[in-house]
Design a protein around this motif. Structure first.
Motif, PDB file in Angstrom:
ATOM      1  N   PHE A  48       0.852   2.897   4.794  1.00 39.13           N
ATOM      2  CA  PHE A  48       1.828   2.867   4.128  1.00 39.13           C
ATOM      3  C   PHE A  48       2.899   2.116   5.062  1.00 39.13           C
ATOM      4  CE2 PHE A  48       0.229   5.371   1.139  1.00 39.13           C
ATOM      5  CZ  PHE A  48       0.821   5.097  -0.141  1.00 39.13           C
ATOM      6  N   ASP A  49       2.737   2.640   6.524  1.00 38.91           N
ATOM      7  CA  ASP A  49       3.871   2.086   7.173  1.00 38.91           C
ATOM      8  C   ASP A  49       3.785   0.408   7.492  1.00 38.91           C
ATOM      9  OD1 ASP A  49       5.829   2.417   9.763  1.00 38.91           O
ATOM     10  OD2 ASP A  49       4.259   1.114  10.441  1.00 38.91           O
ATOM     11  N   SER A  50       2.432  -0.139   7.468  1.00 44.12           N
ATOM     12  CA  SER A  50       2.067  -1.497   7.533  1.00 44.12           C
ATOM     13  C   SER A  50       2.449  -2.246   6.097  1.00 44.12           C
ATOM     14  CB  SER A  50       0.745  -1.640   7.781  1.00 44.12           C
ATOM     15  OG  SER A  50      -0.224  -1.452   6.546  1.00 44.12           O
ATOM     16  N   MET A  51       2.812  -1.388   5.125  1.00 45.94           N
ATOM     17  CA  MET A  51       3.090  -2.073   3.776  1.00 45.94           C
ATOM     18  C   MET A  51       4.937  -2.177   3.989  1.00 45.94           C
ATOM     19  SD  MET A  51       0.725  -0.261   1.180  1.00 45.94           S
ATOM     20  CE  MET A  51       1.877  -0.223  -0.222  1.00 45.94           C
ATOM     21  N   GLY A  52       5.398  -1.440   4.823  1.00 49.42           N
ATOM     22  CA  GLY A  52       6.717  -1.350   4.844  1.00 49.42           C
ATOM     23  C   GLY A  52       7.540  -0.039   4.595  1.00 49.42           C
ATOM     24  N   VAL A  53       6.651   0.771   4.044  1.00 48.74           N
ATOM     25  CA  VAL A  53       7.004   2.272   3.739  1.00 48.74           C
ATOM     26  C   VAL A  53       7.008   2.847   5.045  1.00 48.74           C
ATOM     27  CG1 VAL A  53       6.493   4.219   2.187  1.00 48.74           C
ATOM     28  CG2 VAL A  53       6.176   1.910   1.335  1.00 48.74           C
ATOM     29  N   ASN A  54       8.424   2.898   5.765  1.00 53.73           N
ATOM     30  CA  ASN A  54       8.390   3.351   7.245  1.00 53.73           C
ATOM     31  C   ASN A  54       9.157   4.396   7.487  1.00 53.73           C
ATOM     32  OD1 ASN A  54      10.466   1.841   7.064  1.00 53.73           O
ATOM     33  ND2 ASN A  54       9.898   0.374   8.452  1.00 53.73           N
ATOM     34  N   SER A  55       9.655   5.235   6.297  1.00 52.88           N
ATOM     35  CA  SER A  55      10.543   6.239   6.274  1.00 52.88           C
ATOM     36  C   SER A  55      10.043   7.295   5.261  1.00 52.88           C
ATOM     37  CB  SER A  55      11.917   5.781   6.263  1.00 52.88           C
ATOM     38  OG  SER A  55      12.289   5.531   4.883  1.00 52.88           O
ATOM     39  N   ARG A  62      -8.444  16.429   8.408  1.00 56.46           N
ATOM     40  CA  ARG A  62      -7.256  16.374   7.570  1.00 56.46           C
ATOM     41  C   ARG A  62      -6.028  15.379   8.132  1.00 56.46           C
ATOM     42  NH1 ARG A  62      -2.496  18.610   6.058  1.00 56.46           N
ATOM     43  NH2 ARG A  62      -1.930  18.498   3.691  1.00 56.46           N
ATOM     44  N   THR A  63      -5.903  15.957   9.524  1.00 54.45           N
ATOM     45  CA  THR A  63      -4.583  15.536  10.211  1.00 54.45           C
ATOM     46  C   THR A  63      -5.174  13.854  10.418  1.00 54.45           C
ATOM     47  OG1 THR A  63      -4.221  17.477  11.322  1.00 54.45           O
ATOM     48  CG2 THR A  63      -3.403  15.595  12.509  1.00 54.45           C
ATOM     49  N   LYS A  64      -6.246  13.719  10.828  1.00 52.50           N
ATOM     50  CA  LYS A  64      -6.676  12.089  11.200  1.00 52.50           C
ATOM     51  C   LYS A  64      -6.423  11.352   9.828  1.00 52.50           C
ATOM     52  CE  LYS A  64     -10.501   9.374  13.038  1.00 52.50           C
ATOM     53  NZ  LYS A  64     -10.668   8.659  11.995  1.00 52.50           N
ATOM     54  N   ARG A  65      -6.722  11.746   8.738  1.00 52.94           N
ATOM     55  CA  ARG A  65      -6.706  11.317   7.517  1.00 52.94           C
ATOM     56  C   ARG A  65      -5.488  10.802   7.110  1.00 52.94           C
ATOM     57  NH1 ARG A  65      -6.105  13.439   2.738  1.00 52.94           N
ATOM     58  NH2 ARG A  65      -6.959  15.726   3.270  1.00 52.94           N
ATOM     59  N   LEU A  66      -4.627  12.056   7.159  1.00 53.82           N
ATOM     60  CA  LEU A  66      -3.083  11.796   7.045  1.00 53.82           C
ATOM     61  C   LEU A  66      -2.312  10.683   7.569  1.00 53.82           C
ATOM     62  CD1 LEU A  66      -2.087  15.532   6.336  1.00 53.82           C
ATOM     63  CD2 LEU A  66      -2.379  13.543   4.642  1.00 53.82           C
ATOM     64  N   ILE A  67      -2.956  10.900   9.234  1.00 51.41           N
ATOM     65  CA  ILE A  67      -2.375   9.773  10.082  1.00 51.41           C
ATOM     66  C   ILE A  67      -2.710   8.152   9.668  1.00 51.41           C
ATOM     67  CG2 ILE A  67      -2.449   8.716  12.411  1.00 51.41           C
ATOM     68  CD1 ILE A  67      -2.547  11.956  13.358  1.00 51.41           C
ATOM     69  N   GLU A  68      -4.068   8.121   9.109  1.00 44.67           N
ATOM     70  CA  GLU A  68      -4.587   6.934   8.632  1.00 44.67           C
ATOM     71  C   GLU A  68      -3.635   6.438   7.461  1.00 44.67           C
ATOM     72  OE1 GLU A  68      -8.627   7.684   8.523  1.00 44.67           O
ATOM     73  OE2 GLU A  68      -9.122   7.031  10.735  1.00 44.67           O
ATOM     74  N   ILE A  69      -3.599   7.408   6.607  1.00 45.79           N
ATOM     75  CA  ILE A  69      -2.846   6.704   5.285  1.00 45.79           C
ATOM     76  C   ILE A  69      -1.496   6.653   5.659  1.00 45.79           C
ATOM     77  CG2 ILE A  69      -1.889   7.826   3.229  1.00 45.79           C
ATOM     78  CD1 ILE A  69      -4.651   9.522   2.986  1.00 45.79           C
ATOM     79  N   GLY A  70      -0.875   7.386   6.416  1.00 48.46           N
ATOM     80  CA  GLY A  70       0.691   7.011   6.949  1.00 48.46           C
ATOM     81  C   GLY A  70       0.622   5.645   7.598  1.00 48.46           C
ATOM     82  N   ALA A  71      -0.371   5.235   8.377  1.00 46.62           N
ATOM     83  CA  ALA A  71      -0.356   3.931   9.009  1.00 46.62           C
ATOM     84  C   ALA A  71      -0.398   2.914   7.924  1.00 46.62           C
ATOM     85  CB  ALA A  71      -1.612   4.036   9.881  1.00 46.62           C
TER      86      ALA A  71
END
Length: 84
Positions: A47-54, A36-45
């Motif tokens: 979003f971060d690459s799309m500019g959703v970084n906060s 689950r942690t790995k999946r959440l990190i990947e999803i966050g990455a």
């Protein structure tokens, strides 16, 4: 006396098996948590690459889909169509 020894041996074996069972349950929970942690990190990455970084921007993004009926429906349809 021999019967008591057998009973004690069986009781000891039961205790060992219960301990093994508990250990396996804990290992499986740990594996699920790491997955689950790995999946959440990947999803966050992503979003971060799309500019959703906060956190604030991520919450605004989420709120848009929650509060905008057209966007909410689009997202629900998108998720339904792309379920694995």
């Amino acid at each position: 006396m021999n019967e008591n020894k057998k009973l004690n041996d069986i009781e000891e074996k039961i205790k060992q098996l219960k301990a093994q069972k508990q250990s396996l349950i804990l290992k499986e929970k740990e594996k699920e948590r790491k997955t689950r942690t790995k999946r959440l990190i990947e999803i966050g990455a992503i979003f971060d690459s799309m500019g959703v970084n906060s956190i604030e921007l991520a919450n605004e993004f989420k709120n848009h889909f929650i509060n905008n009926e057209k966007s909410k429906l689009w997202l629900e349809n998108f998720i339904e169509k792309n379920k694995a």
